[in-house]
Design a protein around this motif. Structure first.
Motif, PDB file in Angstrom:
ATOM      1  N   LEU A  49      -2.104   3.730  -4.255  1.00 25.29           N
ATOM      2  CA  LEU A  49      -3.711   4.167  -3.641  1.00 25.29           C
ATOM      3  C   LEU A  49      -4.474   2.797  -3.962  1.00 25.29           C
ATOM      4  CD1 LEU A  49      -4.729   6.554  -2.279  1.00 25.29           C
ATOM      5  CD2 LEU A  49      -5.609   6.969  -4.470  1.00 25.29           C
ATOM      6  N   PRO A 101       0.817  -1.272  -0.107  1.00 26.96           N
ATOM      7  CA  PRO A 101       0.104  -0.144  -0.061  1.00 26.96           C
ATOM      8  C   PRO A 101       0.844   1.234  -0.193  1.00 26.96           C
ATOM      9  CG  PRO A 101       0.151  -0.921   2.038  1.00 26.96           C
ATOM     10  CD  PRO A 101       0.696  -1.879   1.316  1.00 26.96           C
ATOM     11  N   GLY A 102       0.427   2.210  -0.422  1.00 23.67           N
ATOM     12  CA  GLY A 102       0.674   3.516  -0.571  1.00 23.67           C
ATOM     13  C   GLY A 102       2.118   3.670  -0.844  1.00 23.67           C
ATOM     14  N   LYS A 103       2.901   4.352   0.226  1.00 20.56           N
ATOM     15  CA  LYS A 103       4.303   4.718  -0.120  1.00 20.56           C
ATOM     16  C   LYS A 103       5.176   3.400   0.134  1.00 20.56           C
ATOM     17  CE  LYS A 103       5.367   5.324   5.025  1.00 20.56           C
ATOM     18  NZ  LYS A 103       5.673   6.272   6.149  1.00 20.56           N
ATOM     19  N   PHE A 104       4.786   2.433   0.253  1.00 18.92           N
ATOM     20  CA  PHE A 104       5.618   1.083   0.248  1.00 18.92           C
ATOM     21  C   PHE A 104       5.658   0.457  -0.985  1.00 18.92           C
ATOM     22  CE2 PHE A 104       4.757   1.570   5.007  1.00 18.92           C
ATOM     23  CZ  PHE A 104       5.978   1.916   5.152  1.00 18.92           C
TER      24      PHE A 104
END
Lengths: 361, 558
Positions: free
Chosen positions: A293, A145-148
């Motif tokens: 996202l 997810p997201g920043k990873f």
């Protein structure tokens, strides 16, 4: 108040509580019907709150999908629809067994009731097993997810990180405990404990069955991709140099080359599109600020759904204990009915999640 | 034979009033008999102690803010601390005090008794709600003690994502999540109880209006709170995992957070005010000794407020960036909420007309409520108007407006209700004179605190600032003096109540002359409330309820 009056009061009271109020009827309810109605209305209201709880995420899903449809189409390709479909089937079947359990409770078929609840529990465990394979596979690919989120490179090497093993630790411990409990129940010849331990042990086994099933299907998918990849590389008109990507890991094209013929024409095309998208510069969605996202939403929705499955398993276990004590009958089956309602809702939410996440391409 | 079977009512010695020897307070004793109780009355009292303590804590933060603003610069707190203090003031007051105050404390105590039942539908769930509330309190205190939360009670992104106080944000959002579930389960319990456990003869339109208000509140609690739950959960995931749903750097949208947040938190405003309105309906009728005017309209308007409340959240965000059409629609819908609110105010005034008003402590609080709530409601209209809101948004005008509604409305009604039902809960009468003095001081202090803030706001004083221009200093000082007066008034109220516990005379069954069911069972009520469900008629029929000097209270003469 005189002693006589007090005695009268007492006898009235005794009658009140022992005659009209069997053990299964709470003292503040007048009769079985009122208790059943209250429980049922309470459960329906709870389900309304559950729907609203998920609605926040469905809202986020529609907002962001509406804004960036290409992100959703791109990312959805990484979800294995075979595993999703199998899980859908498993949950649908568990809804059947749950509904059957309600009927068994009403008809005082105690043995069948324990069996059906056990089957539901097993299906839930199997669902989680498959889910564990899906999650761990995605983590290994860097589909986080997201920043990873890690940008995807076709054919890149992905090592085994042992995520699946870690996910299996707790179920393994629980299964071992269930096994010990089952042996204990056999040793003490306790029918009650056998009725409780049996279904739990089977559920533990079902989890690992789910894991095994998931691994087979996931491996097939990987093989299939790699194979197509090889085919794609040799196809005329495409001249990407992928050779450096194939250095290691499970994606060695040479190994799987022989299977290309066995695959359908359609799927080869699918992979072609994907490899091109991954390589072309306008595939700008392949980065954490875009694709991340989608995976955030994916993990939030399926994760919270999985938490509800686990919650459902806990209450079904509680029902198994009550059913093993043969507590349910035609006047008192509210708990089975209400847990059934909850279970259908959890199933129902998955019915929405599956097409919205897996089937959008 | 259990202890519950002792005589419920017996003539007490001396004053001739009816006082039960055996009641829910002495039914069993010991710490565990309270900690593990399933009795709604005891749970209600535990909530009462809990919310009052939270209120004291939040009130202390409020006084710290006001004292800091005594001078226009160089207040006694650092700017950083000031941020934390106003955040905690808001968060504690909203989540730990106002939302659970009336429904969880008074509602829990009264709802089953007013319905003539032994308990709420799910007593265990009720106790569970209380412990969820306690867990939420602990998490808030953790947020307070680790580093101090400084995002404002609304947790707006990107503050809440980027602030250094990550641990505090996590603890507080998880606290909000848990408190949300406490609130959901209370609401669920009340809806089910009202729907399935009404006694024979109590049709929907023979329910006391407090129950209508509680019912409307419960609908909002059940329908709105889950959305807050998922919102704060996503916010925690944002902090923990960087999921980016609200983070523009990861293509998320911070305004989405505001939409999600206010989708709950606007209806939550009606969770706060509706039960207070229910209390006022009871107080007006009982202390005017006259049937409530426009019963059906009050009942319907509660439901209307609950439903309209879901459609107006956008008015918190007129300056956040929404399409023009959207803002116009939200503005128009906002005005519709004023209609049912005004219906209630007119009906309360209609009830007083030609009534026999007993001007006692609960009635004084009720009158203060009507005055303050009307100001709070009317100042909401300029805020709902788009053009004016552009000017007034995030100023002290807004602060004064919602304090008039939340504090002047809910808190004052809560106090009125507390004084009104105190004899029923504890079996003790409080000192009437000092009770009325407390109501007067609270009323004066409140207006002195918040009227100047309307002026400050229209002159452009922004909210949440630790320092301000010198020209605002006089008004700020007036407000601070008012807040101290208000504090003294509340302290007097507390002392009056505490004094009554030890020195108050025993309360009669019906000290005010009410006709609802709680005035039929003894003060304090027995453990099981009613041996069998009573048959009921009109809750606002005061015919034949007359004062009996021998008992010191009212009795029904047939």
């Amino acid at each position: 108040m005189t002693a006589i009056q007090e005695t009268a009061h007492e006898s009235e009271h005794a009658q009140d509580h022992h005659h009209d109020h069997p053990a299964w009827l709470a003292h503040h309810f007048d009769d079985a019907e009122q208790q059943f109605d209250a429980g049922k209305l309470g459960m329906w209201l709870f389900l309304v709150t559950e729907v609203l709880f998920f609605s926040g995420m469905f809202c986020a899903y529609s907002l962001y999908r509406n804004r960036d449809p290409e992100v959703f189409e791109f990312c959805s390709r990484f979800l294995n629809e075979k595993l999703g479909a199998i899980n859908t089937g498993v949950l649908l079947f568990s809804s059947l067994t749950m509904a059957w359990a309600v009927r068994a409770a009403q008809l005082k078929q105690h043995k069948l009731l324990v069996g059906m609840l056990g089957a539901t529990l097993g299906c839930a465990a199997m669902f989680l097993g498959v889910k564990a394979v899906e999650y761990s596979h995605k983590w290994e690919l860097g589909l986080l997810p997201g920043k990873f989120y890690v940008s995807q490179i076709p054919g890149a090497a992905h090592g085994e990180h042992g995520y699946l093993g870690s996910l299996c630790i707790v179920p393994l411990i629980l299964t071992i405990i269930a096994g010990v409990y089952y042996i204990y129940s056999l040793a003490t010849m306790s029918k009650f404990h056998q009725k409780v331990a049996g279904p739990i042990l089977v559920a533990g086994a079902c989890f690992f069955g789910g894991v095994q099933l998931g691994r087979i299907l996931e491996a097939e998918e990987t093989t299939h991709h790699a194979a197509e990849h090889a085919a794609h590389e040799h196809a005329p008109g495409t001249s990407h140099d992928h050779s450096q990507d194939h250095s290691a890991g499970e994606l060695l094209p040479e190994k799987e080359g022989g299977e290309v013929i066995a695959l359908g024409h359609k799927s080869i095309e699918d992979v072609k599109v994907m490899a091109e998208e991954l390589k072309t510069p306008d595939a700008s969605v392949n980065q954490k600020s875009m694709a991340g996202l989608f995976f955030s939403i994916y993990y939030c929705m399926t994760g919270i759904h999985a938490v509800h499955i686990i919650g459902g398993m806990l209450v079904i276990t509680w029902l198994i204990v009550k059913a093993a004590r043969e507590e349910f009958h035609d006047q008192y089956f509210g708990p089975v009915d209400n847990v059934g309602l909850y279970w259908h809702l959890v199933d129902f939410i998955w019915i929405y999640l599956f097409p919205l996440l897996y089937l959008i391409t | 034979m259990s202890v519950a079977d002792r005589p419920i009512v017996s003539p007490a010695s001396g004053d001739g009033s009816t006082y039960p020897e055996h009641h829910f307070l002495n039914h069993t004793s010991g710490f565990l008999s309270w900690a593990l109780t399933l009795d709604h009355k005891r749970i209600g009292l535990m909530y009462l102690v809990g919310v009052m303590s939270s209120f004291a804590l939040g009130g202390m933060f409020a006084l710290m803010i006001r004292l800091h603003l005594w001078n226009f610069k160089d207040g006694w707190l650092s700017n950083q601390t000031y941020n934390q203090v106003f955040t905690l003031h808001g968060a504690i007051m909203v989540f730990l005090f106002i939302i659970p105050s009336v429904p969880a404390a008074l509602g829990n105590f009264l709802l089953p008794i007013m319905l003539g039942t032994k308990d709420v539908a799910f007593p265990r769930l009720n106790l569970g709600s209380f412990y969820l509330w306690v867990t939420g309190l602990v998490l808030f205190l953790t947020a307070l003690s680790i580093t101090g939360l400084d995002t404002g009670w609304t947790f707006y992104t990107p503050y809440s994502i980027e602030t250094q106080k990550g641990g505090a944000v996590l603890a507080a959002t998880f606290g909000v999540f848990v408190l949300g579930f406490s609130s959901i389960f209370t609401g669920l319990n009340f809806i089910v109880t009202i729907n399935t456990m009404r006694p024979p003869g109590m049709t929907w339109f023979r329910m006391p209006l407090f129950l209508w208000a509680t019912y409307a509140t419960s609908i909002i609690q059940v329908l709105a709170t889950p959305v807050l739950g998922i919102t704060v959960l996503l916010l925690s995931a944002e902090r923990l995992l960087g999921i980016g749903i609200f983070d523009p750097k990861l293509n998320g949208d911070p305004v989405t957070f505001q939409h999600f947040f206010w989708f709950y938190s606007h209806p939550a405003v009606y969770i706060m005010i509706l039960p207070a309105m229910g209390i006022i309906s009871e107080l007006m009728s009982v202390h005017c000794h006259k049937g409530i005017f426009g019963y059906r309209m009050i009942a319907y308007s509660s439901i209307a407020i609950a439903l309209f409340g879901f459609l107006v959240w956008g008015h918190h965000m007129f300056t956040s960036g929404m399409a023009d059409v959207t803002t116009i629609v939200f503005s128009a819908l906002t005005f519709t909420v004023s209609i049912p609110s005004a219906i209630k105010v007119f009906n309360w005034l209609g009830t007083m007309y030609q009534g026999t008003v007993s001007l006692n402590t609960p009635m004084l609080y009720a009158l203060a409520f009507i005055f303050l709530f009307t100001i709070g409601g009317l100042t909401g209209l300029p805020l709902g108007a788009l053009a004016l809101d552009m000017h007034l948004h995030d100023t002290y005008f807004v602060v004064a407006h919602f304090h008039y509604v939340m504090m002047g409305g809910t808190l004052v009604a809560f106090l009125g209700g507390l004084f009104h039902w105190w004899p029923k809960m504890t079996g003790k009468m409080f000192n009437e004179t000092f009770g009325m003095i407390s109501a007067t001081i609270v009323f004066v202090g409140f207006n002195l605190t918040f009227l100047p803030q309307f002026v400050l706001g229209t002159r452009g004083m922004p909210r949440r600032y630790a320092t301000y221009l010198e020209e605002f200093q006089d008004l700020h000082r007036l407000s601070t003096i008012g807040s101290l007066t208000l504090g003294i008034g509340l302290l007097v109220a507390l002392l009056v109540l505490l004094h009554s516990l030890f020195y108050g005379r025993r309360a009669p069954t019906n000290p005010w002359g009410g006709a609802t069911l709680e005035w039929v069972c003894s003060s304090p009520p027995p453990h099981d409330n009613f041996a069998t469900a009573p048959t009921v008629g009109d809750p606002y029929d005061f015919n034949g309820i007359e004062y009996d000097a021998k008992q010191g209270g009212y009795v029904k003469k047939s």
